[in-house]
Write a protein that holds these residues in place. Structure first.
Motif, PDB file in Angstrom:
ATOM      1  N   SER A  22       0.830  -1.301  -0.001  1.00  0.00           N
ATOM      2  CA  SER A  22      -0.043  -0.037   0.138  1.00  0.00           C
ATOM      3  C   SER A  22       0.672   1.186   0.075  1.00  0.00           C
ATOM      4  N   LEU A  23       1.879   1.189  -0.824  1.00  0.00           N
ATOM      5  CA  LEU A  23       2.871   2.467  -0.978  1.00  0.00           C
ATOM      6  C   LEU A  23       2.246   3.506  -2.161  1.00  0.00           C
ATOM      7  N   GLN A  24       2.461   4.642  -1.811  1.00  0.00           N
ATOM      8  CA  GLN A  24       2.287   5.617  -2.781  1.00  0.00           C
ATOM      9  C   GLN A  24       3.707   6.122  -3.254  1.00  0.00           C
ATOM     10  N   LYS A  25       3.743   6.433  -4.485  1.00  0.00           N
ATOM     11  CA  LYS A  25       5.094   6.934  -5.057  1.00  0.00           C
ATOM     12  C   LYS A  25       4.798   8.462  -5.085  1.00  0.00           C
ATOM     13  N   ALA A  26       6.136   8.809  -4.729  1.00  0.00           N
ATOM     14  CA  ALA A  26       6.548  10.292  -4.508  1.00  0.00           C
ATOM     15  C   ALA A  26       6.698  10.933  -5.925  1.00  0.00           C
ATOM     16  N   LYS A  27       5.960  12.020  -6.107  1.00  0.00           N
ATOM     17  CA  LYS A  27       6.250  12.750  -7.463  1.00  0.00           C
ATOM     18  C   LYS A  27       7.561  13.699  -7.004  1.00  0.00           C
ATOM     19  N   ILE A  28       8.435  13.354  -7.612  1.00  0.00           N
ATOM     20  CA  ILE A  28       9.848  14.090  -7.509  1.00  0.00           C
ATOM     21  C   ILE A  28      10.132  15.417  -8.547  1.00  0.00           C
ATOM     22  N   LYS A  29      10.047  16.402  -7.978  1.00  0.00           N
ATOM     23  CA  LYS A  29      10.544  17.588  -8.627  1.00  0.00           C
ATOM     24  C   LYS A  29      11.738  17.617  -9.201  1.00  0.00           C
ATOM     25  N   ASN A  30      12.091  17.978 -10.390  1.00  0.00           N
ATOM     26  CA  ASN A  30      13.280  18.032 -10.934  1.00  0.00           C
ATOM     27  C   ASN A  30      13.587  16.681 -11.291  1.00  0.00           C
ATOM     28  N   ASP A  31      12.535  16.067 -11.586  1.00  0.00           N
ATOM     29  CA  ASP A  31      12.706  14.460 -12.031  1.00  0.00           C
ATOM     30  C   ASP A  31      13.737  14.381 -13.446  1.00  0.00           C
ATOM     31  N   LYS A  32      14.007  15.282 -13.947  1.00  0.00           N
ATOM     32  CA  LYS A  32      15.046  15.297 -15.028  1.00  0.00           C
ATOM     33  C   LYS A  32      16.426  14.909 -14.590  1.00  0.00           C
ATOM     34  N   TYR A  33      16.757  15.011 -13.414  1.00  0.00           N
ATOM     35  CA  TYR A  33      17.844  14.622 -12.856  1.00  0.00           C
ATOM     36  C   TYR A  33      18.248  13.428 -12.328  1.00  0.00           C
ATOM     37  N   LEU A  34      16.954  12.535 -12.461  1.00  0.00           N
ATOM     38  CA  LEU A  34      16.942  11.204 -12.057  1.00  0.00           C
ATOM     39  C   LEU A  34      17.600  10.424 -13.089  1.00  0.00           C
ATOM     40  N   LEU A  35      18.613   9.363 -12.764  1.00  0.00           N
ATOM     41  CA  LEU A  35      19.168   8.283 -13.675  1.00  0.00           C
ATOM     42  C   LEU A  35      18.076   7.600 -14.385  1.00  0.00           C
ATOM     43  N   GLN A  36      18.333   7.599 -15.797  1.00  0.00           N
ATOM     44  CA  GLN A  36      17.241   6.935 -16.472  1.00  0.00           C
ATOM     45  C   GLN A  36      17.982   5.928 -17.474  1.00  0.00           C
ATOM     46  N   ILE A  37      17.502   5.031 -17.452  1.00  0.00           N
ATOM     47  CA  ILE A  37      18.020   3.746 -18.282  1.00  0.00           C
ATOM     48  C   ILE A  37      16.847   3.340 -19.089  1.00  0.00           C
ATOM     49  N   PHE A  38      17.226   3.308 -20.392  1.00  0.00           N
ATOM     50  CA  PHE A  38      16.086   3.135 -21.570  1.00  0.00           C
ATOM     51  C   PHE A  38      14.833   3.804 -21.221  1.00  0.00           C
ATOM     52  N   SER A  39      15.135   5.189 -20.922  1.00  0.00           N
ATOM     53  CA  SER A  39      13.746   5.917 -20.684  1.00  0.00           C
ATOM     54  C   SER A  39      13.024   5.602 -19.328  1.00  0.00           C
ATOM     55  N   PHE A  40      13.587   4.663 -18.524  1.00  0.00           N
ATOM     56  CA  PHE A  40      13.064   4.502 -17.202  1.00  0.00           C
ATOM     57  C   PHE A  40      13.889   5.004 -15.932  1.00  0.00           C
ATOM     58  N   ALA A  41      13.116   5.659 -15.188  1.00  0.00           N
ATOM     59  CA  ALA A  41      13.889   6.111 -13.953  1.00  0.00           C
ATOM     60  C   ALA A  41      14.220   5.078 -13.214  1.00  0.00           C
ATOM     61  N   VAL A  42      15.304   4.947 -12.443  1.00  0.00           N
ATOM     62  CA  VAL A  42      15.580   3.667 -11.479  1.00  0.00           C
ATOM     63  C   VAL A  42      15.641   4.242  -9.969  1.00  0.00           C
ATOM     64  N   ASP A  43      15.338   5.336  -9.742  1.00  0.00           N
ATOM     65  CA  ASP A  43      15.443   5.796  -8.472  1.00  0.00           C
ATOM     66  C   ASP A  43      14.217   6.311  -8.152  1.00  0.00           C
ATOM     67  N   HIS A  44      13.757   5.849  -6.708  1.00  0.00           N
ATOM     68  CA  HIS A  44      12.255   6.180  -6.688  1.00  0.00           C
ATOM     69  C   HIS A  44      12.090   6.523  -4.846  1.00  0.00           C
ATOM     70  N   ILE A  45      11.038   6.955  -4.655  1.00  0.00           N
ATOM     71  CA  ILE A  45      10.691   7.314  -3.159  1.00  0.00           C
ATOM     72  C   ILE A  45       9.172   6.478  -3.238  1.00  0.00           C
ATOM     73  N   PHE A  46       8.801   5.793  -1.968  1.00  0.00           N
ATOM     74  CA  PHE A  46       7.699   5.357  -1.972  1.00  0.00           C
ATOM     75  C   PHE A  46       7.429   5.301  -0.326  1.00  0.00           C
ATOM     76  N   TYR A  47       6.040   5.597  -0.128  1.00  0.00           N
ATOM     77  CA  TYR A  47       5.596   5.797   1.264  1.00  0.00           C
ATOM     78  C   TYR A  47       4.324   5.491   1.580  1.00  0.00           C
ATOM     79  N   ARG A  48       4.084   5.249   3.062  1.00  0.00           N
ATOM     80  CA  ARG A  48       2.556   5.504   3.523  1.00  0.00           C
ATOM     81  C   ARG A  48       2.597   5.881   4.735  1.00  0.00           C
ATOM     82  N   GLY A  49       1.574   6.126   5.395  1.00  0.00           N
ATOM     83  CA  GLY A  49       1.423   6.310   6.718  1.00  0.00           C
ATOM     84  C   GLY A  49       2.132   7.926   7.066  1.00  0.00           C
ATOM     85  N   VAL A  50       2.388   8.502   6.210  1.00  0.00           N
ATOM     86  CA  VAL A  50       3.124  10.040   6.488  1.00  0.00           C
ATOM     87  C   VAL A  50       2.602  10.621   5.364  1.00  0.00           C
ATOM     88  N   GLU A  51       2.507  12.071   5.472  1.00  0.00           N
ATOM     89  CA  GLU A  51       2.269  12.882   4.386  1.00  0.00           C
ATOM     90  C   GLU A  51       3.455  13.663   3.767  1.00  0.00           C
TER      91      GLU A  51
END
Length: 87
Positions: A34-63
């Motif tokens: 039941s995790l939500q994916k964080a929308k990351i500002k400046n996501d253009k700086y995330l490492l992408q391989i084959f157009s897929f971001a590989v770094d993520h933040i997921f969360y639940r139970g917090v704002e």
């Protein structure tokens, strides 16, 4: 152990999610916990391989207050990501 844990949870890092199959596995995992994916500002700086971001933040139970990626001008193949949460 995580399957039995019902509290707040933050999971972040390199998930090697560089193709559709790996992304699908990650989606199944996040739904299971039941995790939500964080929308990351400046996501253009995330490492992408084959157009897929590989770094993520997921969360639940917090704002999520904010999540950002920081350009470190080539110091690493992964730029830092961070998030601020309200408990």
């Amino acid at each position: 152990k995580l399957r039995n844990y019902e509290g707040a949870l933050i999971v972040a890092g390199d998930f090697n999610s560089w193709n559709n199959s790996r992304m699908r596995s990650l989606e199944i995992l996040t739904k299971e916990f039941s995790l939500q994916k964080a929308k990351i500002k400046n996501d253009k700086y995330l490492l992408q391989i084959f157009s897929f971001a590989v770094d993520h933040i997921f969360y639940r139970g917090v704002e999520l207050l904010e999540a950002n990626a920081i350009d470190t001008k080539g110091l690493s193949d992964h730029n830092p990501i961070y998030a601020k949460f309200k408990v």
